[in-house]
Design a protein around this motif. Sequence first.
Motif, short mmCIF file in Angstrom:
data_model
loop_
_atom_site.label_atom_id
_atom_site.label_comp_id
_atom_site.label_asym_id
_atom_site.label_seq_id
_atom_site.Cartn_x
_atom_site.Cartn_y
_atom_site.Cartn_z
N ASP A 81 27.35 42.53 47.18
CA ASP A 81 28.81 42.56 46.72
C ASP A 81 29.65 41.82 47.45
N LYS A 82 29.56 42.19 48.76
CA LYS A 82 30.57 41.73 49.72
C LYS A 82 30.04 40.70 50.74
N THR A 83 29.19 39.76 50.27
CA THR A 83 28.75 38.66 51.03
C THR A 83 28.78 37.36 50.30
N ILE A 84 29.55 36.32 50.79
CA ILE A 84 29.47 35.23 50.01
C ILE A 84 28.93 34.21 50.92
N LEU B 85 32.19 30.29 43.73
CA LEU B 85 31.37 31.18 44.74
C LEU B 85 32.35 31.97 45.51
N PHE B 86 33.66 31.99 45.26
CA PHE B 86 34.44 33.18 45.92
C PHE B 86 34.98 34.03 45.09
N PRO B 87 35.49 35.37 45.46
CA PRO B 87 35.88 36.21 44.77
C PRO B 87 37.28 35.98 44.11
N GLU B 88 37.71 36.70 42.91
CA GLU B 88 38.90 36.48 42.62
C GLU B 88 40.13 37.06 43.68
N GLY B 89 40.94 36.37 43.50
CA GLY B 89 42.20 36.88 44.53
C GLY B 89 42.09 35.88 45.82
N ILE B 90 41.05 35.05 46.20
CA ILE B 90 40.84 34.36 47.31
C ILE B 90 42.20 33.08 47.37
N LYS C 53 42.53 44.15 49.79
CA LYS C 53 42.17 44.85 50.91
C LYS C 53 40.54 44.93 50.92
N GLU C 54 39.89 43.83 50.58
CA GLU C 54 38.32 43.74 50.59
C GLU C 54 37.96 42.73 51.45
N ALA C 55 36.89 43.16 52.24
CA ALA C 55 36.58 42.20 53.20
C ALA C 55 35.13 41.67 52.82
#
Length: 157
Positions: free
Chosen positions: A13-16, A50-55, A83-85
């Motif tokens: 979930d934390k890898t793009i 491809l990127f998370p919401e908030g980028i 605050k997500e990496a």
Amino acid sequence: MAKQRRKRGTAGDKTICLPIADGLDYATLVDDREVFRQYLDEQIAAHPELFPEGIEGGYRFHGWVESSRQQIKTRRILLPRTKEAYQLRPDFVMPYMSETAEMADKALYLRKHGLGFEGIAYVLGRSEMHWYRLCQSLGRASIVGTTVKRETALPPI
């Protein structure tokens, strides 16, 4: 009173996964912070799905991850708003840096033609358990979060 630990999410979930164009030197790209930022901004504009919401609210670089398996460095970004990496993995390596996509493709080709894991290990190197685990791990990927860009690419119902 004991400190409460933050709940850790799953790595997937934390890898793009970043598309890296042919001819682009990834090692040089990842080492040059400004060039990498420009490349990442271009990818965000071209492929926002491809990127998370908030980028769109911005990001900052948040360190490195060095893979001992593949001998490559990957950057991490932090979204200040959430605050997500996230780890930015190039598309030429498999998830969890288990193998390069090129070698995995060769292993799957050999497997498709009936060669056992012992034979794959003989041809491509590493152990037979390495190739067995790689083939088994392909079934772990969630198709729920998969990005499909063309409706024609979907399998028939």
